[in-house]
Design a protein around this motif. Structure first.
Motif, PDB file in Angstrom:
ATOM      1  N   TRP A  10     -97.005  42.537  56.252  1.00  0.00           N
ATOM      2  CA  TRP A  10     -96.357  41.093  56.688  1.00  0.00           C
ATOM      3  C   TRP A  10     -98.179  40.666  55.419  1.00  0.00           C
ATOM      4  CZ3 TRP A  10     -93.699  36.804  56.828  1.00  0.00           C
ATOM      5  CH2 TRP A  10     -94.533  36.299  57.789  1.00  0.00           C
ATOM      6  N   ARG A  11     -99.384  40.229  56.124  1.00  0.00           N
ATOM      7  CA  ARG A  11     -99.984  40.119  54.434  1.00  0.00           C
ATOM      8  C   ARG A  11     -99.578  40.581  53.222  1.00  0.00           C
ATOM      9  NH1 ARG A  11    -103.367  36.208  53.986  1.00  0.00           N
ATOM     10  NH2 ARG A  11    -105.380  37.156  52.714  1.00  0.00           N
ATOM     11  N   TYR A  12     -99.441  41.299  52.583  1.00  0.00           N
ATOM     12  CA  TYR A  12     -99.046  41.861  51.308  1.00  0.00           C
ATOM     13  C   TYR A  12     -97.589  40.950  50.921  1.00  0.00           C
ATOM     14  CZ  TYR A  12    -101.516  46.200  50.499  1.00  0.00           C
ATOM     15  OH  TYR A  12    -102.864  46.727  49.906  1.00  0.00           O
ATOM     16  N   LEU A  15     -99.195  37.424  51.134  1.00  0.00           N
ATOM     17  CA  LEU A  15    -100.219  37.593  49.065  1.00  0.00           C
ATOM     18  C   LEU A  15     -99.229  36.891  48.262  1.00  0.00           C
ATOM     19  CD1 LEU A  15    -102.667  40.100  49.785  1.00  0.00           C
ATOM     20  CD2 LEU A  15    -103.320  37.751  49.582  1.00  0.00           C
ATOM     21  N   CYS A  16     -98.421  38.009  48.169  1.00  0.00           N
ATOM     22  CA  CYS A  16     -97.309  38.015  47.460  1.00  0.00           C
ATOM     23  C   CYS A  16     -96.377  36.610  47.234  1.00  0.00           C
ATOM     24  CB  CYS A  16     -96.068  39.329  47.657  1.00  0.00           C
ATOM     25  SG  CYS A  16     -96.333  40.937  47.002  1.00  0.00           S
ATOM     26  N   TYR A  21     -98.276  34.864  43.695  1.00  0.00           N
ATOM     27  CA  TYR A  21     -96.992  34.285  43.729  1.00  0.00           C
ATOM     28  C   TYR A  21     -96.251  34.464  42.332  1.00  0.00           C
ATOM     29  CZ  TYR A  21     -92.575  31.384  43.305  1.00  0.00           C
ATOM     30  OH  TYR A  21     -91.281  30.638  43.394  1.00  0.00           O
ATOM     31  N   ALA A  22     -96.538  34.774  41.181  1.00  0.00           N
ATOM     32  CA  ALA A  22     -96.516  34.708  40.011  1.00  0.00           C
ATOM     33  C   ALA A  22     -96.932  35.324  39.362  1.00  0.00           C
ATOM     34  CB  ALA A  22     -95.477  33.353  39.279  1.00  0.00           C
ATOM     35  N   THR A  23     -98.066  36.619  39.572  1.00  0.00           N
ATOM     36  CA  THR A  23     -98.778  37.066  39.237  1.00  0.00           C
ATOM     37  C   THR A  23     -97.584  38.831  38.239  1.00  0.00           C
ATOM     38  OG1 THR A  23    -100.763  36.971  40.624  1.00  0.00           O
ATOM     39  CG2 THR A  23    -100.380  38.893  39.351  1.00  0.00           C
ATOM     40  N   PHE A  24     -98.135  38.823  37.320  1.00  0.00           N
ATOM     41  CA  PHE A  24     -97.151  39.971  36.405  1.00  0.00           C
ATOM     42  C   PHE A  24     -97.973  41.054  35.745  1.00  0.00           C
ATOM     43  CE2 PHE A  24     -94.135  36.625  36.315  1.00  0.00           C
ATOM     44  CZ  PHE A  24     -93.228  37.416  36.717  1.00  0.00           C
ATOM     45  N   SER A  25     -99.312  40.716  36.332  1.00  0.00           N
ATOM     46  CA  SER A  25    -100.273  41.474  35.725  1.00  0.00           C
ATOM     47  C   SER A  25    -101.026  42.349  37.141  1.00  0.00           C
ATOM     48  CB  SER A  25    -101.831  40.778  34.868  1.00  0.00           C
ATOM     49  OG  SER A  25    -102.256  39.917  36.314  1.00  0.00           O
ATOM     50  N   PRO A  98     -91.772  36.267  42.611  1.00  0.00           N
ATOM     51  CA  PRO A  98     -92.463  37.099  43.071  1.00  0.00           C
ATOM     52  C   PRO A  98     -92.207  38.381  43.396  1.00  0.00           C
ATOM     53  CG  PRO A  98     -91.667  35.530  44.944  1.00  0.00           C
ATOM     54  CD  PRO A  98     -91.806  35.271  43.108  1.00  0.00           C
ATOM     55  N   ILE A  99     -90.344  38.421  43.789  1.00  0.00           N
ATOM     56  CA  ILE A  99     -89.739  39.975  43.078  1.00  0.00           C
ATOM     57  C   ILE A  99     -90.124  40.496  41.729  1.00  0.00           C
ATOM     58  CG2 ILE A  99     -87.530  40.534  42.915  1.00  0.00           C
ATOM     59  CD1 ILE A  99     -87.152  38.796  45.474  1.00  0.00           C
TER      60      ILE A  99
END
Length: 176
Positions: A10-12, A15-16, A21-25, A98-99
């Protein structure tokens, strides 16, 4: 042993949707990837069921029962369905970043090229353009739409298989 506790599934998920949210690195361990998708599936199922019930309760059943013309029934149902479809599309668009982000980070963590993930994004953009141009304006794009649907599903299956691979050691996870 004083090892730090891993975040819960759930925490993951949270966090996503917030910090990443828009982290690709960076990377995403399998637990983060599957936790995100588990709760995304649960959310989608509950949202879909609730939306279906609200849609069914909002239909004018008495009016529909007295109509004999199937086209008129379809028109009434479609007019009641339009707001629901708009809400579903907006909610879906909120989850796109996020996906894609967790998928690309997971591929990097498993040691695969992130080009696989960016290829899926490109396929999604092509599908959206196809829908916006061909399907929206009633051009003959049915076979293209079906092909893109099959291709997208097969590609997504490949990404799911790649996401199942174990994480690579940190020295092997080099940014691309």
């Amino acid at each position: 042993m004083n090892t730090p506790a891993r975040p819960s599934l759930w925490r993951y998920f949270i966090l996503c949707l917030t910090k990443n949210y828009a982290t690709f690195s960076g990377t995403a361990p399998r637990r983060e990837f599957w936790g995100f998708y588990l709760f995304l599936f649960i959310f989608s199922f509950v949202f879909g069921m609730a939306g279906g019930v609200i849609f069914a309760l909002g239909l004018p059943w008495g009016e529909l029962a007295g109509i004999q013309d199937p086209e008129q029934v379809q028109t009434i149902i479609s007019s009641h369905m339009a707001p629901f479809i708009l809400i579903v599309q907006i909610v879906t668009m909120v989850f796109y970043l996020p996906i894609w982000g967790v998928t690309i980070r997971r591929l990097r963590d498993a040691g695969f090229s992130t080009a696989w993930g960016y290829g899926y994004i490109a396929l999604a953009v092509i599908s959206i353009i196809n829908w916006a141009v061909l399907d929206r304006f009633q051009y003959e794009g049915g076979s293209i739409t079906q092909f893109l649907g099959v291709l997208s599903s097969a590609y997504w299956l490949l990404l799911i298989i790649l996401a199942c691979f174990p994480s690579r050691p940190a020295e092997e996870n080099t940014p691309e």
